[in-house]
Design a protein around this motif. Sequence first.
Motif, PDB file in Angstrom:
ATOM      1  N   LEU A 188       5.251  -4.455  -0.435  1.00 47.81           N
ATOM      2  CA  LEU A 188       4.522  -3.194  -0.344  1.00 47.81           C
ATOM      3  C   LEU A 188       4.039  -2.949   1.084  1.00 47.81           C
ATOM      4  O   LEU A 188       3.998  -1.804   1.554  1.00 47.81           O
ATOM      5  N   PHE A 189       3.678  -4.036   1.782  1.00 49.33           N
ATOM      6  CA  PHE A 189       3.279  -3.913   3.181  1.00 49.33           C
ATOM      7  C   PHE A 189       4.457  -3.428   4.020  1.00 49.33           C
ATOM      8  O   PHE A 189       4.315  -2.555   4.877  1.00 49.33           O
ATOM      9  N   HIS A 190       5.627  -3.978   3.746  1.00 50.39           N
ATOM     10  CA  HIS A 190       6.838  -3.582   4.466  1.00 50.39           C
ATOM     11  C   HIS A 190       7.120  -2.098   4.247  1.00 50.39           C
ATOM     12  O   HIS A 190       7.433  -1.366   5.197  1.00 50.39           O
ATOM     13  N   LEU A 191       6.994  -1.642   3.013  1.00 49.00           N
ATOM     14  CA  LEU A 191       7.222  -0.228   2.718  1.00 49.00           C
ATOM     15  C   LEU A 191       6.184   0.651   3.419  1.00 49.00           C
ATOM     16  O   LEU A 191       6.507   1.716   3.954  1.00 49.00           O
ATOM     17  N   GLN A 228       6.929   1.073   7.110  1.00 51.13           N
ATOM     18  CA  GLN A 228       7.961   2.083   7.342  1.00 51.13           C
ATOM     19  C   GLN A 228       7.373   3.480   7.262  1.00 51.13           C
ATOM     20  O   GLN A 228       7.715   4.364   8.051  1.00 51.13           O
ATOM     21  N   ALA A 229       6.468   3.685   6.315  1.00 51.10           N
ATOM     22  CA  ALA A 229       5.860   5.003   6.129  1.00 51.10           C
ATOM     23  C   ALA A 229       5.037   5.416   7.345  1.00 51.10           C
ATOM     24  O   ALA A 229       5.096   6.566   7.787  1.00 51.10           O
ATOM     25  N   GLU A 231       5.983  11.018  16.403  1.00 51.97           N
ATOM     26  CA  GLU A 231       4.697  11.529  16.882  1.00 51.97           C
ATOM     27  C   GLU A 231       3.565  10.555  16.622  1.00 51.97           C
ATOM     28  O   GLU A 231       2.585  10.499  17.381  1.00 51.97           O
ATOM     29  N   TYR A 232       3.683   9.761  15.549  1.00 54.58           N
ATOM     30  CA  TYR A 232       2.623   8.813  15.224  1.00 54.58           C
ATOM     31  C   TYR A 232       2.430   7.784  16.339  1.00 54.58           C
ATOM     32  O   TYR A 232       1.306   7.393  16.650  1.00 54.58           O
ATOM     33  N   ILE A 271      -3.813   5.973   9.431  1.00 47.51           N
ATOM     34  CA  ILE A 271      -2.516   5.443   9.856  1.00 47.51           C
ATOM     35  C   ILE A 271      -2.679   4.365  10.924  1.00 47.51           C
ATOM     36  O   ILE A 271      -2.015   3.338  10.902  1.00 47.51           O
ATOM     37  N   PHE A 272      -3.570   4.629  11.875  1.00 45.61           N
ATOM     38  CA  PHE A 272      -3.859   3.643  12.921  1.00 45.61           C
ATOM     39  C   PHE A 272      -5.363   3.578  13.134  1.00 45.61           C
ATOM     40  O   PHE A 272      -6.066   4.583  13.024  1.00 45.61           O
TER      41      PHE A 272
END
Length: 252
Positions: free
Chosen positions: A69-72, A75-76, A82-83, A114-115
């Motif tokens: 789930l962390f890997h997915l 990717q998201a 832009e992120y 996100i960050f």
Amino acid sequence: MPEDGRELTTTATSLRILDTINRLEGARMSELARELGLANSTVHAHLTTLRNHELVVKEDNEFYLGIKLFHLGEQARHRKPEYEIVRRHAHELSNQLNEEVAFAIPEHGRSVIIFDENNDPANDGFQVGRYFHMHNSASGKAMLAEFTRERVDEVLDRWGLPKETENTIQSIEKLYEELERTRERGYSLNRQEALEGLMAVGIAITTPDGSVLGSLDVSGPPYRLSEERIVPELRETVSDIEREIASRYGTE
């Protein structure tokens, strides 16, 4: 917002199980069955499927979220170039102000981080992927102020105005007044509305076509976070981000 159309009950149940494991930070099968009001046999079948697809792991008769789930999720949060532009500028702003700087995007009517950039080793900061309601967070209000009235109404229809502190806005009329003030001054404020002892200042980041990419906010204790110190630097950083995005796509 929820999509119209057919929803598969079995898929929804599996996702509810994942959400419950996350909320409980690990759980036995019987505990999941009790929490969700399901038969043990039903939960067992779903857990078997989730394990076979590497989404959960079993340790000492307890089930936990799988690292897949962390890997997915990784990717998201890297799916848009832009992120990464925002992350780089957020890191520079955090170093400059010596304050926590977070980038959030709107997703399903909430604000999701996100960050998160933070220079204080004693402060773990916000968990990446954490959701906040939009009516009581600086990031959320900054984005709501850029939305159409119809889109804001959709958010409120789905999530309402949950009260999380004594300062949380509890009136739709007051929220719209706050969004108007946000538009007038060009930034949003969270005055301990989501978490006690935490203030935040946010500004929305828009793309060349006028859509909202997300928002950047600076957070910290109220005694340290003055608008006079934070807003000019935050505003300049957001302008730099928007210019770099526009330049990347040749629209500057």
